[in-house]
Scaffold this motif. Structure first.
Motif, PDB file in Angstrom:
ATOM      1  N   LEU A 108       0.798  -1.223   0.000  1.00  0.00           N
ATOM      2  CA  LEU A 108       0.000   0.000   0.000  1.00  0.00           C
ATOM      3  C   LEU A 108       0.834   1.279   0.000  1.00  0.00           C
ATOM      4  CD1 LEU A 108      -2.952  -0.669   2.477  1.00  0.00           C
ATOM      5  CD2 LEU A 108      -2.927  -0.905  -0.014  1.00  0.00           C
ATOM      6  N   PHE A 109       1.939   1.288   0.767  1.00  0.00           N
ATOM      7  CA  PHE A 109       2.546   2.560   1.123  1.00  0.00           C
ATOM      8  C   PHE A 109       4.025   2.732   0.800  1.00  0.00           C
ATOM      9  CE2 PHE A 109      -0.685   1.907   4.651  1.00  0.00           C
ATOM     10  CZ  PHE A 109      -1.660   2.668   4.045  1.00  0.00           C
ATOM     11  N   PHE A 110       4.792   1.671   0.624  1.00  0.00           N
ATOM     12  CA  PHE A 110       6.250   1.814   0.556  1.00  0.00           C
ATOM     13  C   PHE A 110       6.707   1.964  -0.892  1.00  0.00           C
ATOM     14  CE2 PHE A 110       7.443  -0.488   4.776  1.00  0.00           C
ATOM     15  CZ  PHE A 110       6.605   0.362   5.467  1.00  0.00           C
ATOM     16  N   LYS A 111       7.204   3.152  -1.213  1.00  0.00           N
ATOM     17  CA  LYS A 111       7.554   3.414  -2.615  1.00  0.00           C
ATOM     18  C   LYS A 111       8.770   2.617  -3.071  1.00  0.00           C
ATOM     19  CE  LYS A 111      10.421   7.577  -2.040  1.00  0.00           C
ATOM     20  NZ  LYS A 111      10.584   8.981  -2.480  1.00  0.00           N
ATOM     21  N   GLY A 112       9.650   2.230  -2.160  1.00  0.00           N
ATOM     22  CA  GLY A 112      10.770   1.379  -2.559  1.00  0.00           C
ATOM     23  C   GLY A 112      10.285   0.036  -3.078  1.00  0.00           C
ATOM     24  N   VAL A 147      12.764   6.922  -8.093  1.00  0.00           N
ATOM     25  CA  VAL A 147      13.651   5.767  -8.256  1.00  0.00           C
ATOM     26  C   VAL A 147      13.825   5.518  -9.753  1.00  0.00           C
ATOM     27  CG1 VAL A 147      13.916   3.288  -7.851  1.00  0.00           C
ATOM     28  CG2 VAL A 147      12.898   4.745  -6.076  1.00  0.00           C
ATOM     29  N   ASP A 148      15.071   5.505 -10.221  1.00  0.00           N
ATOM     30  CA  ASP A 148      15.347   5.366 -11.652  1.00  0.00           C
ATOM     31  C   ASP A 148      16.128   4.074 -11.887  1.00  0.00           C
ATOM     32  OD1 ASP A 148      15.802   5.692 -14.332  1.00  0.00           O
ATOM     33  OD2 ASP A 148      16.485   7.767 -14.180  1.00  0.00           O
ATOM     34  N   ILE A 149      15.431   3.033 -12.319  1.00  0.00           N
ATOM     35  CA  ILE A 149      16.042   1.733 -12.595  1.00  0.00           C
ATOM     36  C   ILE A 149      15.874   1.431 -14.074  1.00  0.00           C
ATOM     37  CG2 ILE A 149      16.107  -0.716 -12.025  1.00  0.00           C
ATOM     38  CD1 ILE A 149      14.719  -0.069  -9.401  1.00  0.00           C
ATOM     39  N   HIS A 150      16.982   1.244 -14.774  1.00  0.00           N
ATOM     40  CA  HIS A 150      16.886   0.910 -16.195  1.00  0.00           C
ATOM     41  C   HIS A 150      16.230  -0.458 -16.348  1.00  0.00           C
ATOM     42  CE1 HIS A 150      17.953   0.151 -20.358  1.00  0.00           C
ATOM     43  NE2 HIS A 150      18.330   1.417 -20.457  1.00  0.00           N
ATOM     44  N   PRO A 151      15.292  -0.591 -17.274  1.00  0.00           N
ATOM     45  CA  PRO A 151      14.580  -1.877 -17.405  1.00  0.00           C
ATOM     46  C   PRO A 151      15.455  -3.038 -17.844  1.00  0.00           C
ATOM     47  CG  PRO A 151      13.944  -0.331 -19.141  1.00  0.00           C
ATOM     48  CD  PRO A 151      14.735   0.450 -18.147  1.00  0.00           C
ATOM     49  N   ALA A 152      16.645  -2.772 -18.374  1.00  0.00           N
ATOM     50  CA  ALA A 152      17.540  -3.869 -18.764  1.00  0.00           C
ATOM     51  C   ALA A 152      18.349  -4.408 -17.598  1.00  0.00           C
ATOM     52  CB  ALA A 152      18.489  -3.401 -19.866  1.00  0.00           C
ATOM     53  N   GLY A 158      14.011 -10.933  -3.035  1.00  0.00           N
ATOM     54  CA  GLY A 158      14.291 -10.589  -1.653  1.00  0.00           C
ATOM     55  C   GLY A 158      15.001  -9.259  -1.522  1.00  0.00           C
ATOM     56  N   ILE A 159      14.576  -8.271  -2.323  1.00  0.00           N
ATOM     57  CA  ILE A 159      15.218  -6.952  -2.345  1.00  0.00           C
ATOM     58  C   ILE A 159      14.487  -6.005  -1.394  1.00  0.00           C
ATOM     59  CG2 ILE A 159      15.889  -5.006  -3.798  1.00  0.00           C
ATOM     60  CD1 ILE A 159      17.283  -7.667  -4.481  1.00  0.00           C
ATOM     61  N   MET A 160      15.254  -5.277  -0.609  1.00  0.00           N
ATOM     62  CA  MET A 160      14.691  -4.251   0.262  1.00  0.00           C
ATOM     63  C   MET A 160      15.382  -2.930  -0.016  1.00  0.00           C
ATOM     64  SD  MET A 160      14.561  -2.234   3.158  1.00  0.00           S
ATOM     65  CE  MET A 160      15.633  -2.694   4.508  1.00  0.00           C
ATOM     66  N   ILE A 161      14.608  -1.935  -0.464  1.00  0.00           N
ATOM     67  CA  ILE A 161      15.121  -0.581  -0.672  1.00  0.00           C
ATOM     68  C   ILE A 161      14.421   0.319   0.332  1.00  0.00           C
ATOM     69  CG2 ILE A 161      15.422   1.318  -2.280  1.00  0.00           C
ATOM     70  CD1 ILE A 161      15.388  -0.593  -4.564  1.00  0.00           C
ATOM     71  N   ASP A 162      15.127   0.733   1.355  1.00  0.00           N
ATOM     72  CA  ASP A 162      14.525   1.500   2.441  1.00  0.00           C
ATOM     73  C   ASP A 162      14.467   2.985   2.070  1.00  0.00           C
ATOM     74  OD1 ASP A 162      13.361   1.885   4.869  1.00  0.00           O
ATOM     75  OD2 ASP A 162      15.225   1.902   6.013  1.00  0.00           O
ATOM     76  N   HIS A 163      13.313   3.594   2.227  1.00  0.00           N
ATOM     77  CA  HIS A 163      13.039   5.004   1.897  1.00  0.00           C
ATOM     78  C   HIS A 163      13.076   5.251   0.385  1.00  0.00           C
ATOM     79  CE1 HIS A 163      12.923   6.011   6.093  1.00  0.00           C
ATOM     80  NE2 HIS A 163      14.126   5.503   6.277  1.00  0.00           N
ATOM     81  N   ALA A 164      14.107   4.771  -0.284  1.00  0.00           N
ATOM     82  CA  ALA A 164      14.112   4.660  -1.755  1.00  0.00           C
ATOM     83  C   ALA A 164      14.298   5.956  -2.520  1.00  0.00           C
ATOM     84  CB  ALA A 164      12.838   3.972  -2.256  1.00  0.00           C
ATOM     85  N   HIS A 165      14.411   7.081  -1.855  1.00  0.00           N
ATOM     86  CA  HIS A 165      14.567   8.330  -2.589  1.00  0.00           C
ATOM     87  C   HIS A 165      15.909   8.374  -3.317  1.00  0.00           C
ATOM     88  CE1 HIS A 165      13.693  12.493  -3.501  1.00  0.00           C
ATOM     89  NE2 HIS A 165      14.900  12.827  -3.117  1.00  0.00           N
ATOM     90  N   SER A 166      15.882   8.757  -4.597  1.00  0.00           N
ATOM     91  CA  SER A 166      17.088   8.989  -5.408  1.00  0.00           C
ATOM     92  C   SER A 166      17.931   7.741  -5.638  1.00  0.00           C
ATOM     93  CB  SER A 166      17.964  10.093  -4.773  1.00  0.00           C
ATOM     94  OG  SER A 166      17.258  11.318  -4.738  1.00  0.00           O
TER      95      SER A 166
END
Length: 276
Positions: A108-112, A147-152, A158-166
């Motif tokens: 619901l809430f975590f942008k990461g 968050v800028d992740i190239h699609p390639a 099991g990935i955790m990105i905390d806060h995720a800004h920039s």
């Protein structure tokens, strides 16, 4: 009804737990009922709820929610690994983030978490040859989540990105399973070269806030990169690196740094740095 819920819990324990938490959340805060019903309880399974949530967050005047929903549904239906990875990511966030006490919260809430799932759809589009649409997902994810992740790029489970800004992850980057990273991490290149030019992050690595890992270098499994470091050389497995430029300051300190989330450099690490 009880038999149905028991069977669901056996077949899909992550979705069953999310549904239970959704019902409890509405009981605690009825004003959230509309959002939670539309995002969770209205759907028959995890993949449908995930597709709805991603399409809702990425919708814009340029691409309406309905079209995005169809794209997400198709990707999740065509590749079971996307939904399995998304479940593993929820478990990882709830296990490692002390601010997360329910599976419901990342959805619901975590942008990461949401940004990683949008990447997974974009990556599927990229591998299917639908690259302009994949780039659209990348652009909207950057606009919506920062968050800028190239699609390639290739990212494990099991990935955790905390806060995720920039967060920035480049085209030829590879991220293994069970990796944790904090805000403002960059996995980037070092120039204008067009070939394999981005980092390869091993399983179980912890990357601290503001760390930059640059170039086609390998970060060994279960290593730890201190906050604010700039890593320009390969890191052996199970080591801690810190500084600008980063250098080895000690052992990782535990078997799974990405799970323990211990970012403090101990006295032993400082002593090792003085003697190297």
């Amino acid at each position: 009804m009880a038999h149905t819920k028991t069977k669901l819990a056996q077949l899909d324990p992550v979705w069953a737990r999310i549904a239970r938490e959704a019902e409890a959340a509405i009981a605690d805060e009825p004003l959230m009922g509309g959002l939670i019903h539309s995002s969770v309880l209205h759907h028959g399974g995890f993949e449908q709820a995930l597709a709805y949530r991603i399409s809702l967050k990425l919708a814009s005047a340029e691409m309406p929610e309905q079209i995005l929903r169809e794209i997400c549904d198709k990707a999740l239906g065509a590749d079971d690994s996307i939904g399995l990875a998304a479940r593993a990511d929820i478990v990882a966030v709830c296990d490692r983030d002390p601010a997360c006490d329910r599976f419901l919260l990342p959805l619901l809430f975590f942008k990461g978490y949401q940004a990683i799932q949008a990447y997974r759809i974009a990556h599927w589009l990229w591998t299917e040859g639908r690259r302009d649409l994949a780039r659209f997902f990348q652009m909207r994810s950057s606009e919506a989540f920062g968050v800028d992740i190239h699609p390639a790029a290739r990212i494990g489970r099991g990935i955790m990105i905390d806060h995720a800004h920039s967060i920035v992850i480049g085209e030829t980057a590879v991220v293994g399973d069970n990796v944790s990273m904090l805000h403002s991490v960059t996995l980037g290149g070092t120039g204008k070269e067009e070939e394999d030019r981005h980092p390869k992050i091993g399983d179980g690595v912890l990357i601290g806030a503001g760390a930059k890992v640059l170039g086609n270098i390998r970060i060994g499994r279960c290593s730890r990169i201190a906050a604010g470091s700039v890593v320009l050389q390969e890191v052996p497995p199970c080591k801690t690196v810190a500084g600008v430029p980063a250098r080895i300051v000690g052992e990782a300190g535990c078997d799974q740094p990405s799970v323990s989330m211990d970012q403090l450099l101990g006295v032993r690490g400082s002593e090792n740095a003085d003697t190297e």
